[in-house]
Design an enzyme around this catalytic site. Structure first.
Site, short mmCIF file in Angstrom:
data_model
loop_
_atom_site.label_atom_id
_atom_site.label_comp_id
_atom_site.label_asym_id
_atom_site.label_seq_id
_atom_site.Cartn_x
_atom_site.Cartn_y
_atom_site.Cartn_z
N LYS A 181 0.90 -1.17 0.00
CA LYS A 181 0.00 0.00 0.00
C LYS A 181 0.92 1.21 0.00
O LYS A 181 1.38 1.67 1.05
CB LYS A 181 -0.88 -0.03 1.26
CG LYS A 181 -2.21 0.71 1.16
CD LYS A 181 -2.10 2.18 0.83
CE LYS A 181 -1.74 3.04 2.02
NZ LYS A 181 -1.49 4.46 1.64
N GLU A 184 -0.44 7.44 -0.93
CA GLU A 184 -1.40 7.90 -1.94
C GLU A 184 -0.93 9.18 -2.63
O GLU A 184 -1.51 9.61 -3.62
CB GLU A 184 -2.79 8.11 -1.30
CG GLU A 184 -2.86 9.17 -0.20
CD GLU A 184 -2.46 8.66 1.18
OE1 GLU A 184 -1.56 7.80 1.27
OE2 GLU A 184 -3.02 9.17 2.17
N SER A 234 5.12 8.02 9.81
CA SER A 234 5.26 8.87 11.00
C SER A 234 5.04 8.06 12.28
O SER A 234 4.37 7.01 12.27
CB SER A 234 4.26 10.02 10.92
OG SER A 234 2.96 9.48 10.80
N CYS A 289 13.93 10.65 6.59
CA CYS A 289 13.90 10.24 8.00
C CYS A 289 15.30 10.21 8.58
O CYS A 289 15.48 10.15 9.79
CB CYS A 289 13.26 8.88 8.14
SG CYS A 289 14.22 7.62 7.34
N GLU A 389 9.31 16.75 15.13
CA GLU A 389 9.92 16.38 13.86
C GLU A 389 9.37 17.34 12.81
O GLU A 389 8.19 17.29 12.48
CB GLU A 389 9.56 14.94 13.46
CG GLU A 389 10.22 14.54 12.17
CD GLU A 389 9.71 13.23 11.56
OE1 GLU A 389 8.51 12.93 11.65
OE2 GLU A 389 10.55 12.52 10.98
P1 NAD Z 1 2.44 8.95 7.22
O1 NAD Z 1 2.57 8.26 8.52
O2 NAD Z 1 1.47 10.07 7.11
O3 NAD Z 1 1.99 7.91 6.08
C1 NAD Z 1 2.69 6.71 5.87
C2 NAD Z 1 1.73 5.69 5.28
O4 NAD Z 1 0.70 5.41 6.24
C3 NAD Z 1 1.04 6.13 4.00
O5 NAD Z 1 0.95 5.03 3.13
C4 NAD Z 1 -0.34 6.58 4.48
O6 NAD Z 1 -1.34 6.39 3.51
C5 NAD Z 1 -0.59 5.68 5.67
N1 NAD Z 1 -1.39 6.34 6.72
C6 NAD Z 1 -1.40 7.66 7.04
N2 NAD Z 1 -2.24 7.87 8.08
C7 NAD Z 1 -2.75 6.68 8.43
C8 NAD Z 1 -3.65 6.26 9.44
N3 NAD Z 1 -4.20 7.11 10.29
N4 NAD Z 1 -3.95 4.95 9.52
C9 NAD Z 1 -3.38 4.06 8.66
N5 NAD Z 1 -2.53 4.40 7.69
C10 NAD Z 1 -2.19 5.69 7.57
O7 NAD Z 1 3.90 9.39 6.78
P2 NAD Z 1 4.33 10.25 5.51
O8 NAD Z 1 3.89 11.66 5.73
O9 NAD Z 1 3.96 9.56 4.24
O10 NAD Z 1 5.93 10.14 5.64
C11 NAD Z 1 6.70 10.99 6.45
C12 NAD Z 1 7.01 10.32 7.78
O11 NAD Z 1 7.64 9.07 7.54
C13 NAD Z 1 8.00 11.12 8.61
O12 NAD Z 1 7.57 11.08 9.95
C14 NAD Z 1 9.31 10.36 8.43
O13 NAD Z 1 10.23 10.49 9.49
C15 NAD Z 1 8.81 8.97 8.35
N6 NAD Z 1 9.78 8.10 7.69
C16 NAD Z 1 10.47 7.22 8.48
C17 NAD Z 1 11.41 6.39 7.91
C18 NAD Z 1 12.18 5.42 8.75
O14 NAD Z 1 12.87 4.61 8.18
N7 NAD Z 1 12.10 5.46 10.07
C19 NAD Z 1 11.65 6.45 6.53
C20 NAD Z 1 10.93 7.35 5.76
C21 NAD Z 1 9.98 8.17 6.36
#
Ligand code: NAD
Length: 504
Positions: A181, A184, A234, A289, A389
């Protein structure tokens, strides 16, 4: 890109059973080019039924795939590796179009993702079990590793190809069927990867894509046929996914957010430390990240270091990826750009200073989601710019007097993804490596993303679960061990014995 024309936009669809499948929920989103603010495509969001269809397809395909010889699976991974190399520029273009990062940065992402496919080509070596001959009289004991079946991954917007490749390479090479998944906001790189995987010989159903939002994620978390969940995103979502999916009895690795500190000791080479802080702080507009978001300057290094950083920040060329001179692109959305900018006023209100204000950069404003690089000085724990962050092109400098103060600050931080120390003193660096409570450490290396034959993962609120991602721990995550105790006795020597089996 696959799909049909809707509202004048191409519709991005799921990929199930080896072909594009339209979403049935009636809910959709729009993919936007962050450099222009213009809509690129419409993306249909999955219904529960769409997810169930993908899981059913994966479950059916997994039966034959796990029985496919290891050498054949490796051959498919080799072909996928070569196809990704051939198509890396196409991949970089779709990544850049939907995410906004520059083409060289997108090519770098593809290269780091490719490493994981290369690691997976040698997965047979990782799947060797153990064997103990004559554990008891005529009894041999051995362990084997088997795939889990259907496993799923949920990925963030900031690495549209690399993070999916972290997961799917090992998951598939180990004999599982994988459902992705993707974010989006940036789904097209994974569609291209799925097409390349099909061309490489990954059987239909072994790799499925589900487009959508939390409706799709929640169904994956509760579906009884999904055995494991890999998540990157996140921290609040990572924590909630970990809690929900483990309650459902699934194996989970959920990687969250970060606040990565770069510690600069008084003996560090100032120019080298400044180059590193600027590269790691502002690359990909800070949307990594493993980006450095805090520089801790120890003692007298602060003034010359900040001056060296300021000079370099002023020279960063901000602009769209379509211009080859651009070094830093836009942020992912207008809302995110405005949220990042809001930390700048907050920093001033809370007592920090702002030697470089990215809002004054000529690239800021307009239809794209640009924000120039900003530098905050005199940041402190307790200020929003330090505690949150930010995930944008904002580097905060904290000044401390001693190594001990710096170390305490890093270890007290709730995140523990990456950190780096800059020094010319090997003993000090070694002490830091011993002391620091962070999962990935750089010594004069600002972005210490491990190579694919190690594993990636932070500590504390940066990772929920026991196993890190990709590399040897990735193989462990996507397989389970079985131990076989075997005897081939002479039937003539057989007798009933109700005692507990002993080995001596
Ligand atoms: P996000 O958490 O908003 O989304 C990540 C994924 O989760 C997406 O596919 C999204 O559709 C889904 N999602 C979002 N809200 C959800 C919910 N309430 N319930 C279920 N699924 C949900 O993150 P983002 O904005 O796409 O990415 C940025 C974040 O990712 C930053 O916090 C960054 O630090 C983190 N990140 C971490 C790493 C790591 O390796 N630790 C790597 C890359 C990014």
């Amino acid at each position: 890109m696959s799909g049909t024309e809707t509202l004048g936009l191409t519709a991005v669809s799921h990929w199930i059973g080896g072909r594009p499948v339209a979403a049935t929920s009636g809910r959709s989103g729009v993919i936007v080019n962050p450099a222009t603010g213009a809509p690129i495509a419409e993306i249909g969001f999955a219904s529960v039924e769409d997810v169930d269809r993908a899981v059913a397809s994966a479950k059916a395909a997994a039966v034959e795939w796990r029985a496919t010889p290891l050498s054949k699976r490796a051959e498919v991974m080799f072909r996928l590796r070569n196809l990704i190399v051939e198509n890396r520029h196409r991949l970089a273009e779709v990544i850049s179009l939907e995410n906004g990062k520059t083409i060289p940065d997108a090519l770098g992402e593809v290269a780091r993702g490719l490493e994981n496919v290369e690691f997976a080509c040698g997965v047979a070596n990782m799947l060797k079990g153990g064997y103990s001959e004559q554990a008891s009289n005529g009894v041999d004991v051995y362990s084997i590793r088997q795939p889990l079946g259907v496993v799923a991954g949920i990925t963030p917007f900031n690495f549209p190809a690399m993070v999916p490749l972290w997961m799917l390479s090992n998951a598939i090479a180990c004999g599982n069927a994988f459902i992705l998944k993707p974010s989006e906001k940036v789904p097209s790189a994974s569609i291209l990867l799925a097409q390349l995987a099909q061309q490489a010989g990954v059987p239909d159903g072994v790799l499925n894509l589900i487009q959508g939002d939390k409706v799709a994620v929640n169904r994956l978390l509760e579906h009884p046929d999904v055995k494991a969940i890999s998540f990157v995103g996140s921290t609040p979502v990572a924590r909630s996914i970990y809690e929900t999916a483990t309650r459902k009895g699934k194996r989970v690795q959920a990687l969250g957010g970060a606040k990565n500190h770069m510690l600069v000791l008084p003996d560090a080479d100032i120019a080298m430390a400044a180059d590193a802080a600027v590269s790691a702080g502002y690359g990909a507009a800070g949307e990594r990240c493993m980006a450095i978001s805090v520089v801790i300057a120890v003692g007298a290094v602060a003034d010359p270091l900040i001056e060296a950083i300021r000079e370099r920040v002023a020279r960063i060329n901000v602009g769209p990826a379509s211009e080859s001179s651009s070094e830093m692109g836009p942020l992912i959305s207008k809302e995110h750009r405005d949220r990042v900018a809001s930390y700048l006023d907050a920093a001033i209100a809370e007592g920090a200073t702002l030697p470089v204000d990215g809002r004054l950069n000529p690239a800021t404003g307009g239809e794209g989601f640009f924000l120039g690089p900003s530098l905050i000085d005199h940041a402190q724990p307790g200020m929003r710019c330090y505690d949150h962050e930010i995930f944008g092109p904002v580097l905060s400098v904290v000044r401390v007097e001693t190594y001990a103060q710096a170390l305490r600050m890093i270890n007290d931080n709730p995140y523990g993804n990456g950190t780096a120390i800059f020094t010319q003193n090997g003993g000090a660096a070694r002490q830091f490596q011993f002391d620091v409570e962070v999962g990935m450490v750089g010594i004069n290396v600002p972005i210490p993303v491990p190579v694919s034959y190690y594993s990636f993962g932070g500590w504390k609120s940066s990772l929920f679960g026991d196993l890190h991602m990709y590399g040897p721990e990735g193989v462990q995550f996507y397989t389970r061990s079985k131990v076989v105790t075997s005897r081939w006795p002479d039937p003539g020597a057989s007798k009933v014995d109700l005692g507990f089996p002993q080995v001596r």
